[in-house]
Design a protein around this motif. Structure first.
Motif, PDB file in Angstrom:
ATOM      1  N   MET A 180       0.835  -1.167   0.000  1.00 29.24           N
ATOM      2  CA  MET A 180       0.000   0.000   0.000  1.00 29.24           C
ATOM      3  C   MET A 180       0.888   1.241   0.000  1.00 29.24           C
ATOM      4  O   MET A 180       1.837   1.326   0.752  1.00 29.24           O
ATOM      5  N   LYS A 181       0.552   2.154  -0.859  1.00 32.32           N
ATOM      6  CA  LYS A 181       1.310   3.397  -0.947  1.00 32.32           C
ATOM      7  C   LYS A 181       0.942   4.307   0.211  1.00 32.32           C
ATOM      8  O   LYS A 181      -0.192   4.380   0.628  1.00 32.32           O
ATOM      9  N   ARG A 182       1.928   4.997   0.706  1.00 27.28           N
ATOM     10  CA  ARG A 182       1.696   5.983   1.759  1.00 27.28           C
ATOM     11  C   ARG A 182       1.904   7.371   1.176  1.00 27.28           C
ATOM     12  O   ARG A 182       2.701   7.581   0.273  1.00 27.28           O
ATOM     13  N   LYS A 183       1.209   8.303   1.712  1.00 25.29           N
ATOM     14  CA  LYS A 183       1.268   9.684   1.258  1.00 25.29           C
ATOM     15  C   LYS A 183       2.662  10.255   1.491  1.00 25.29           C
ATOM     16  O   LYS A 183       3.237  10.095   2.567  1.00 25.29           O
ATOM     17  N   LYS A 184       3.205  10.903   0.484  1.00 25.75           N
ATOM     18  CA  LYS A 184       4.503  11.567   0.587  1.00 25.75           C
ATOM     19  C   LYS A 184       4.280  13.072   0.641  1.00 25.75           C
ATOM     20  O   LYS A 184       3.284  13.579   0.144  1.00 25.75           O
ATOM     21  N   LYS A 185       5.210  13.773   1.211  1.00 28.26           N
ATOM     22  CA  LYS A 185       5.062  15.222   1.364  1.00 28.26           C
ATOM     23  C   LYS A 185       4.902  15.940   0.022  1.00 28.26           C
ATOM     24  O   LYS A 185       4.218  16.938  -0.069  1.00 28.26           O
ATOM     25  N   ASP A 186       5.529  15.406  -1.035  1.00 27.10           N
ATOM     26  CA  ASP A 186       5.488  16.098  -2.314  1.00 27.10           C
ATOM     27  C   ASP A 186       4.310  15.677  -3.192  1.00 27.10           C
ATOM     28  O   ASP A 186       4.132  16.205  -4.270  1.00 27.10           O
TER      29      ASP A 186
ATOM     30  N   SER B 205       0.585  15.602  -4.587  1.00 24.25           N
ATOM     31  CA  SER B 205      -0.494  16.574  -4.676  1.00 24.25           C
ATOM     32  C   SER B 205      -1.673  16.114  -3.821  1.00 24.25           C
ATOM     33  O   SER B 205      -2.075  14.958  -3.868  1.00 24.25           O
ATOM     34  N   ALA B 206      -2.237  17.009  -3.055  1.00 24.86           N
ATOM     35  CA  ALA B 206      -3.347  16.680  -2.150  1.00 24.86           C
ATOM     36  C   ALA B 206      -4.562  16.173  -2.904  1.00 24.86           C
ATOM     37  O   ALA B 206      -5.337  15.383  -2.383  1.00 24.86           O
ATOM     38  N   GLU B 207      -4.717  16.586  -4.145  1.00 24.52           N
ATOM     39  CA  GLU B 207      -5.899  16.170  -4.915  1.00 24.52           C
ATOM     40  C   GLU B 207      -5.886  14.684  -5.268  1.00 24.52           C
ATOM     41  O   GLU B 207      -6.907  14.126  -5.622  1.00 24.52           O
ATOM     42  N   ASN B 208      -4.733  14.040  -5.180  1.00 22.75           N
ATOM     43  CA  ASN B 208      -4.639  12.620  -5.495  1.00 22.75           C
ATOM     44  C   ASN B 208      -4.864  11.725  -4.283  1.00 22.75           C
ATOM     45  O   ASN B 208      -4.786  10.506  -4.395  1.00 22.75           O
ATOM     46  N   TRP B 209      -5.133  12.324  -3.135  1.00 23.06           N
ATOM     47  CA  TRP B 209      -5.286  11.548  -1.910  1.00 23.06           C
ATOM     48  C   TRP B 209      -6.650  11.815  -1.300  1.00 23.06           C
ATOM     49  O   TRP B 209      -7.210  12.895  -1.427  1.00 23.06           O
TER      50      TRP B 209
ATOM     51  N   ASN C 111      -7.074  10.887   4.837  1.00 27.59           N
ATOM     52  CA  ASN C 111      -6.553   9.521   4.825  1.00 27.59           C
ATOM     53  C   ASN C 111      -5.248   9.464   4.051  1.00 27.59           C
ATOM     54  O   ASN C 111      -4.951  10.337   3.252  1.00 27.59           O
ATOM     55  N   ASP C 112      -4.511   8.424   4.308  1.00 30.02           N
ATOM     56  CA  ASP C 112      -3.246   8.232   3.607  1.00 30.02           C
ATOM     57  C   ASP C 112      -3.383   7.216   2.480  1.00 30.02           C
ATOM     58  O   ASP C 112      -2.486   6.429   2.237  1.00 30.02           O
ATOM     59  N   TYR C 113      -4.515   7.214   1.817  1.00 29.53           N
ATOM     60  CA  TYR C 113      -4.756   6.271   0.731  1.00 29.53           C
ATOM     61  C   TYR C 113      -4.997   7.025  -0.568  1.00 29.53           C
ATOM     62  O   TYR C 113      -5.680   8.055  -0.568  1.00 29.53           O
ATOM     63  N   PRO C 114      -4.467   6.494  -1.666  1.00 25.56           N
ATOM     64  CA  PRO C 114      -4.762   7.132  -2.953  1.00 25.56           C
ATOM     65  C   PRO C 114      -6.272   7.173  -3.183  1.00 25.56           C
ATOM     66  O   PRO C 114      -6.981   6.210  -2.875  1.00 25.56           O
ATOM     67  N   ILE C 115      -6.751   8.271  -3.699  1.00 21.22           N
ATOM     68  CA  ILE C 115      -8.194   8.474  -3.873  1.00 21.22           C
ATOM     69  C   ILE C 115      -8.811   7.386  -4.758  1.00 21.22           C
ATOM     70  O   ILE C 115      -9.949   6.982  -4.536  1.00 21.22           O
ATOM     71  N   GLU C 116      -8.056   6.875  -5.747  1.00 19.91           N
ATOM     72  CA  GLU C 116      -8.585   5.821  -6.616  1.00 19.91           C
ATOM     73  C   GLU C 116      -8.902   4.554  -5.824  1.00 19.91           C
ATOM     74  O   GLU C 116      -9.859   3.851  -6.122  1.00 19.91           O
ATOM     75  N   GLU C 117      -8.087   4.257  -4.807  1.00 19.96           N
ATOM     76  CA  GLU C 117      -8.339   3.084  -3.968  1.00 19.96           C
ATOM     77  C   GLU C 117      -9.588   3.286  -3.125  1.00 19.96           C
ATOM     78  O   GLU C 117     -10.304   2.332  -2.836  1.00 19.96           O
ATOM     79  N   VAL C 118      -9.852   4.508  -2.728  1.00 19.07           N
ATOM     80  CA  VAL C 118     -11.026   4.788  -1.913  1.00 19.07           C
ATOM     81  C   VAL C 118     -12.281   4.782  -2.779  1.00 19.07           C
ATOM     82  O   VAL C 118     -13.306   4.203  -2.416  1.00 19.07           O
ATOM     83  N   TRP C 119     -12.217   5.401  -3.946  1.00 18.91           N
ATOM     84  CA  TRP C 119     -13.358   5.409  -4.853  1.00 18.91           C
ATOM     85  C   TRP C 119     -13.734   3.989  -5.281  1.00 18.91           C
ATOM     86  O   TRP C 119     -14.900   3.694  -5.474  1.00 18.91           O
TER      87      TRP C 119
END
Length: 104
Positions: free
Chosen positions: A1-7, A9-13, A17-25
């Motif tokens: 599972m990918k974790r959110k990195k500081k660099d 973009s917020a719109e992709n998360w 949560n620390d999950y990519p938005i595509e995984e949540v959708w």
């Protein structure tokens, strides 16, 4: 599972949560993939026991394969034939009924 990195973009998360938005959708597709992969690994194990609802290891492995088949269909497809629906229903029912025996 990918974790959110500081660099990143917020719109992709996802929000808060620390999950990519595509995984949540697509939580259903994402989890189906995770479960299918784990069931494959579990089936491949040289297990020391099997679910008491089955007569032996071969029958237990056959049930696990039906679970795998169901989750494999659910990984990517959103529209199913009548036959695929039956495979999914049977596999999900087996998964729900025997979930607590998926350990070795």
């Amino acid at each position: 599972m990918k974790r959110k990195k500081k660099d990143d973009s917020a719109e992709n998360w996802s929000y808060k949560n620390d999950y990519p938005i595509e995984e949540v959708w697509n939580t259903d597709n994402y989890l189906a993939g995770v479960i299918a992969d784990r069931l494959k690994a579990f089936k491949a194990l040289e297990k020391h026991g099997y679910c008491p609802a089955f007569k032996g290891m071969a029958e237990w492995n056959k049930a696990i394969q039906k679970m795998i088949d169901a989750f494999e269909l659910l990984k990517h497809i959103t529209s199913f034939s009548e036959e695929e629906e039956k495979i999914i229903e049977e596999g999900l029912e087996l998964f729900c009924r025997h979930y607590r025996y998926l350990w070795d």
